[in-house]
Design a protein around this motif. Structure first.
Motif, PDB file in Angstrom:
ATOM      1  N   ASN A  10      25.690  17.937  -6.528  1.00 41.51           N
ATOM      2  CA  ASN A  10      25.547  18.311  -5.131  1.00 41.51           C
ATOM      3  C   ASN A  10      24.557  19.467  -5.001  1.00 41.51           C
ATOM      4  OD1 ASN A  10      27.401  16.477  -3.940  1.00 41.51           O
ATOM      5  ND2 ASN A  10      29.089  17.714  -4.746  1.00 41.51           N
ATOM      6  N   PRO A  11      23.697  19.442  -3.990  1.00 41.44           N
ATOM      7  CA  PRO A  11      22.716  20.511  -3.847  1.00 41.44           C
ATOM      8  C   PRO A  11      23.372  21.819  -3.431  1.00 41.44           C
ATOM      9  CG  PRO A  11      22.639  19.036  -1.956  1.00 41.44           C
ATOM     10  CD  PRO A  11      23.564  18.399  -2.961  1.00 41.44           C
ATOM     11  N   THR A  12      22.886  22.905  -3.993  1.00 38.90           N
ATOM     12  CA  THR A  12      23.334  24.233  -3.597  1.00 38.90           C
ATOM     13  C   THR A  12      22.492  24.712  -2.421  1.00 38.90           C
ATOM     14  OG1 THR A  12      21.779  25.363  -5.057  1.00 38.90           O
ATOM     15  CG2 THR A  12      23.904  24.699  -6.011  1.00 38.90           C
TER      16      THR A  12
ATOM     17  N   VAL B 230      13.739  22.999  -1.009  1.00 41.45           N
ATOM     18  CA  VAL B 230      13.183  21.852  -0.284  1.00 41.45           C
ATOM     19  C   VAL B 230      12.513  22.322   1.004  1.00 41.45           C
ATOM     20  CG1 VAL B 230      13.710  19.663   0.854  1.00 41.45           C
ATOM     21  CG2 VAL B 230      14.901  20.280  -1.262  1.00 41.45           C
ATOM     22  N   ARG B 231      13.169  23.209   1.704  1.00 38.47           N
ATOM     23  CA  ARG B 231      12.606  23.738   2.953  1.00 38.47           C
ATOM     24  C   ARG B 231      11.251  24.410   2.705  1.00 38.47           C
ATOM     25  NH1 ARG B 231      14.226  25.959   8.097  1.00 38.47           N
ATOM     26  NH2 ARG B 231      12.951  27.788   8.568  1.00 38.47           N
ATOM     27  N   GLU B 232      11.186  25.227   1.647  1.00 35.99           N
ATOM     28  CA  GLU B 232       9.948  25.938   1.343  1.00 35.99           C
ATOM     29  C   GLU B 232       8.828  24.967   0.987  1.00 35.99           C
ATOM     30  OE1 GLU B 232      11.160  28.627  -1.702  1.00 35.99           O
ATOM     31  OE2 GLU B 232      12.169  30.008  -0.303  1.00 35.99           O
ATOM     32  N   PHE B 233       9.151  23.915   0.244  1.00 34.92           N
ATOM     33  CA  PHE B 233       8.138  22.913  -0.071  1.00 34.92           C
ATOM     34  C   PHE B 233       7.615  22.252   1.203  1.00 34.92           C
ATOM     35  CE2 PHE B 233       7.270  18.355  -0.453  1.00 34.92           C
ATOM     36  CZ  PHE B 233       6.101  18.406  -1.211  1.00 34.92           C
ATOM     37  N   LEU B 234       8.517  21.896   2.104  1.00 33.44           N
ATOM     38  CA  LEU B 234       8.121  21.203   3.319  1.00 33.44           C
ATOM     39  C   LEU B 234       7.231  22.075   4.206  1.00 33.44           C
ATOM     40  CD1 LEU B 234      11.527  19.498   4.174  1.00 33.44           C
ATOM     41  CD2 LEU B 234       9.456  18.347   3.375  1.00 33.44           C
TER      42      LEU B 234
ATOM     43  N   HIS C 147       0.295   7.501   8.558  1.00 28.09           N
ATOM     44  CA  HIS C 147       1.619   8.078   8.796  1.00 28.09           C
ATOM     45  C   HIS C 147       2.226   8.480   7.464  1.00 28.09           C
ATOM     46  CE1 HIS C 147       6.045   7.192   8.539  1.00 28.09           C
ATOM     47  NE2 HIS C 147       6.054   8.122   9.479  1.00 28.09           N
ATOM     48  N   ALA C 148       2.939   9.586   7.461  1.00 22.48           N
ATOM     49  CA  ALA C 148       3.691   9.994   6.268  1.00 22.48           C
ATOM     50  C   ALA C 148       4.936  10.742   6.714  1.00 22.48           C
ATOM     51  CB  ALA C 148       2.846  10.870   5.347  1.00 22.48           C
ATOM     52  N   ASN C 149       5.940  10.705   5.868  1.00 23.48           N
ATOM     53  CA  ASN C 149       7.204  11.371   6.179  1.00 23.48           C
ATOM     54  C   ASN C 149       7.947  11.626   4.876  1.00 23.48           C
ATOM     55  OD1 ASN C 149      10.370  10.717   6.600  1.00 23.48           O
ATOM     56  ND2 ASN C 149       9.584  11.882   8.334  1.00 23.48           N
ATOM     57  N   VAL C 150       8.470  12.830   4.732  1.00 25.09           N
ATOM     58  CA  VAL C 150       9.384  13.133   3.620  1.00 25.09           C
ATOM     59  C   VAL C 150      10.530  13.964   4.174  1.00 25.09           C
ATOM     60  CG1 VAL C 150       7.814  12.920   1.647  1.00 25.09           C
ATOM     61  CG2 VAL C 150       7.832  15.048   2.954  1.00 25.09           C
ATOM     62  N   ARG C 151      11.736  13.698   3.713  1.00 24.22           N
ATOM     63  CA  ARG C 151      12.886  14.327   4.352  1.00 24.22           C
ATOM     64  C   ARG C 151      14.087  14.404   3.404  1.00 24.22           C
ATOM     65  NH1 ARG C 151      11.857   9.246   5.954  1.00 24.22           N
ATOM     66  NH2 ARG C 151      13.505   7.691   5.712  1.00 24.22           N
ATOM     67  N   LEU C 152      14.982  15.329   3.738  1.00 26.14           N
ATOM     68  CA  LEU C 152      16.265  15.478   3.060  1.00 26.14           C
ATOM     69  C   LEU C 152      17.361  15.476   4.112  1.00 26.14           C
ATOM     70  CD1 LEU C 152      18.224  16.237   0.693  1.00 26.14           C
ATOM     71  CD2 LEU C 152      17.667  18.636   1.197  1.00 26.14           C
ATOM     72  N   PHE C 153      18.425  14.763   3.810  1.00 27.09           N
ATOM     73  CA  PHE C 153      19.580  14.674   4.709  1.00 27.09           C
ATOM     74  C   PHE C 153      20.830  15.055   3.918  1.00 27.09           C
ATOM     75  CE2 PHE C 153      23.117  12.383   6.600  1.00 27.09           C
ATOM     76  CZ  PHE C 153      22.950  12.593   7.954  1.00 27.09           C
ATOM     77  N   VAL C 154      21.651  15.934   4.495  1.00 30.15           N
ATOM     78  CA  VAL C 154      22.899  16.353   3.844  1.00 30.15           C
ATOM     79  C   VAL C 154      24.014  16.294   4.879  1.00 30.15           C
ATOM     80  CG1 VAL C 154      24.109  18.137   2.552  1.00 30.15           C
ATOM     81  CG2 VAL C 154      21.613  17.915   2.312  1.00 30.15           C
TER      82      VAL C 154
END
Length: 313
Positions: A3-5, A12-16, A115-122
């Motif tokens: 599980n992500p901490t 991930v936020r900083e990369f985005l 078009h491009a998209n990268v995302r994380l969902f928790v």
């Protein structure tokens, strides 16, 4: 499953945020190379329910007629139907979602829309461990395609997938073909690329690495296409065809795109959700194209699924 901490989510936020900045900088450089001066305007916003984002939009450029590169990180108190249809076990859970999504509409019909998209969902269902996944991809929608660009686009996709498994490109290329399909028109939105969702088959770190590879791969793939095509001459008839084909883009985004539906169902920021719409589009009643014309070939050949690497190499 790891599980992500909170530290993982912050990475991930900083990369985005960095990815958004790098993409905007690279596209502004293309504007300059084309003699333009337009830049991406920055619009920071907050969401009453929690979270917010940074919208960056370039309009009325010499090279880019309209482009939106959007970062968002939102909190959701109760997940909507668009997020739970495939995951009924998280219905009603609180969650957070973050990502970068972009659509670039060039002015010259010889340059494809991209078009491009990268995302994380928790998601955090009550009494359960968090449920997370990554998603994303990139795809190309040309008006006057050439084989060299289509091949290079897919070669970049295949190369970035290779370290993650020999079947990943084929799987995510097929997923892209299936997803970006206008059922009511019986045609693809473009020549495809990559698409993936619900990615948690590896540990969090490897999934994150793949998401980064896809995000970085967009710039590697699109920059040469701009450089090669953005200064090519074009006719008014080609411009009219570009506007006509943009109508298909609008149809897809409003009828089928899950990201658009997710944003609308979560009470998202409308300006940011609909930034993918082109500034101009057209609908003609039953247009006809000459049998051997590039317009006819686009529809009859390029807007069908192909094994591009095998056919064009």
């Amino acid at each position: 499953m790891q599980n992500p901490t909170s530290a993982d989510i912050q990475r991930v936020r900083e990369f985005l945020i960095d990815l958004q900045a790098r993409i905007c900088s690279a596209l502004e450089q293309q504007e300059k190379l084309g003699g333009g001066t337009a830049t991406f305007e920055v619009d920071d916003w907050q969401r009453p329910e929690g979270g917010g984002g940074r919208s960056r939009v370039l309009q009325n450029g010499t090279v880019i007629e309209k482009g939106g590169v959007m970062f968002s990180h939102i909190n959701i108190s109760k997940l909507p139907a668009s997020a739970t249809e495939r995951h009924p076990n998280i219905a009603g859970a609180k969650a957070q979602a973050m990502g970068v999504s972009l659509v670039i509409h060039p002015r010259n019909p010889n340059v494809p829309t991209s078009h491009a998209n990268v995302r994380l969902f928790v998601a955090e269902p009550e009494g359960q461990d968090p449920i997370w996944w990554f998603g994303g991809g990139f795809d190309l929608t040309p008006f006057y395609p050439n084989d060299e660009d289509v091949l290079a686009w897919h070669q970049t996709a295949a190369e970035l997938c290779a370290p993650f498994g020999e079947d990943i490109y084929a799987k995510h290329k097929q997923w892209c073909d299936d997803y970006f399909y206008l059922k009511h028109r019986d045609e693809q939105r473009g020549v495809g690329g990559l698409f993936f969702d619900d990615l948690n088959q590896w540990d969090f770190e490897k999934c994150f690495e793949y998401m980064q590879a896809v995000g970085n791969g967009y710039l590697k793939a699109i920059t040469p296409i701009f450089q090669k095509n953005q200064n090519k001459p074009h006719t008014q008839a080609q411009r009219d065809f570009q506007l006509y084909r943009r109508g298909r883009y609008v149809e897809y985004n409003l009828v089928y795109d899950r990201g658009t539906l997710f944003g609308l169902q979560t009470g998202g920021r409308i300006e940011s959700i609909l930034v993918s719409m082109p500034p101009l589009a057209a609908w003609s009643y039953r247009p006809e194209w000459d049998e051997n014309s590039p317009e006819k070939r686009l529809v009859e050949y390029y807007l069908k699924p192909h094994n591009w690497l095998a056919e064009l190499s």
